[in-house]
Design an enzyme around this catalytic site. Structure first.
Site, PDB file in Angstrom:
ATOM      1  N   ASP A 220       1.123  -1.214   0.030  1.00 48.37           N
ATOM      2  CA  ASP A 220       0.460   0.408   0.255  1.00 48.37           C
ATOM      3  C   ASP A 220       0.704   1.387  -0.041  1.00 48.37           C
ATOM      4  O   ASP A 220       0.817   2.184   0.270  1.00 48.37           O
ATOM      5  CB  ASP A 220      -0.565   0.274   1.373  1.00 48.37           C
ATOM      6  CG  ASP A 220      -2.211  -1.400   0.911  1.00 48.37           C
ATOM      7  OD1 ASP A 220      -2.226  -1.590   0.432  1.00 48.37           O
ATOM      8  OD2 ASP A 220      -2.050  -1.966   2.279  1.00 48.37           O
ATOM      9  N   GLU A 221       2.445   0.949  -0.668  1.00 50.38           N
ATOM     10  CA  GLU A 221       2.935   2.469  -0.321  1.00 50.38           C
ATOM     11  C   GLU A 221       3.427   2.741  -2.141  1.00 50.38           C
ATOM     12  O   GLU A 221       4.447   3.239  -2.394  1.00 50.38           O
ATOM     13  CB  GLU A 221       4.134   2.044   0.196  1.00 50.38           C
ATOM     14  CG  GLU A 221       3.676   1.823   1.459  1.00 50.38           C
ATOM     15  CD  GLU A 221       4.700   1.945   2.424  1.00 50.38           C
ATOM     16  OE1 GLU A 221       6.127   2.690   1.916  1.00 50.38           O
ATOM     17  OE2 GLU A 221       4.645   2.080   3.565  1.00 50.38           O
TER      18      GLU A 221
END
Length: 276
Positions: A220-221
């Site tokens: 999720d980055e």
């Protein structure tokens, strides 16, 4: 014919003039143009909408005039080919299917691949092939290999994770590098992990949101494409927040696919350049 020309290269003097002058020489009419220079990274980005008929050597000539390593692509009027991965949640998947049915997105959904059979009636109702590949009894690598082989057979331009609730292996991500778009259930970076809306409720937040981003090896980055939020108050329960959150997720996911399908998104390190 209508075309979209995308250009990414090291910044230099006179780049816009070089591109536009060559378009003029090839009798290509510029109907819209957006450009951006990342001054810190010394990178130049440009998206140009054109009408006309370029000659076969247009791109070759353009690359010769631009700095070494320039990325230049010409897109025609064809739709962007998409394969969607799903699990059990229907809101993002259904939103994209409906948008395609309405011809509101410049995409062609080639297939949906899911690790549960639950959403088959929804997908098949739109005339889209549905493939169920169970993860039961398989390692993550084995399941990703099976899913990846099927996805690759469709040769998609984009892979959309429509609430695909599985962490992808580095091998899968590398196989489809910079092609995977995920929708995340919060306004990143915040409330990572299980039950994000319950975490938000316990913290008494005043906004909730969703984030669409490219997938990389950091959970999720990846580079963010689109985000949105809505206001909440002390009177909203976790269940009410989740309902509002699903609406935002659907909207943001569709927006990200729209931007990518219209070739308005450039990856710039761990960020994006997104033209309106």
């Amino acid at each position: 014919m209508n075309y979209i020309l995308t250009t990414e290269c090291s910044d230099d003097v006179g780049l816009i003039a070089k591109i536009t002058n060559l378009c003029f020489e090839h009798t290509l009419n510029i109907t819209r143009n957006n450009e951006f220079v990342d001054t810190a990274g010394q990178r130049f980005f440009m998206r140009t909408e054109l009408t006309g008929q370029p000659s076969d050597n247009f791109l070759t000539q353009l690359r010769q005039q631009l700095p070494s390593g320039a990325k230049v692509t010409m897109y025609g009027e064809e739709k962007t080919k998409v394969v969607l991965l799903a699990t059990k949640e229907a809101h993002c998947l259904g939103g994209v299917l409906l948008k395609q049915f309405e011809q509101a997105l410049n995409i062609e959904i080639l297939a949906v691949v899911a690790n549960y059979p639950d959403l088959a009636p929804l997908v098949e109702g739109f005339g889209v092939p549905y493939h169920f590949i169970s993860h039961e009894g398989l390692s993550r690598a084995e399941h990703d290999k099976a899913v990846g082989d099927l996805v690759e057979s469709y040769k998609p331009d984009i892979i959309g994770l429509a609430k695909y609730m599985r962490i992808l292996s580095p091998e899968f991500v590398a196989r489809f590098n910079n092609k995977i778009i995920n929708i995340h259930h919060s306004f990143l970076p915040a409330f990572i992990g299980a039950k994000p809306y319950h975490q938000a409720f316990e913290r008494g937040v005043k906004i909730i949101g969703a984030t669409a981003h490219f997938v990389n090896d950091e959970l999720d980055e990846g580079p963010i494409i689109a985000q949105n939020v809505t206001q909440v108050s002390h009177a909203d329960t976790a269940q009410a927040m989740a309902k509002m959150g699903r609406d935002i997720e659907k909207t943001v996911f569709c927006k990200a696919l729209q931007l990518a399908s219209e070739h308005k998104v450039f990856i710039n390190g761990n960020k994006t350049v997104v033209f309106s």
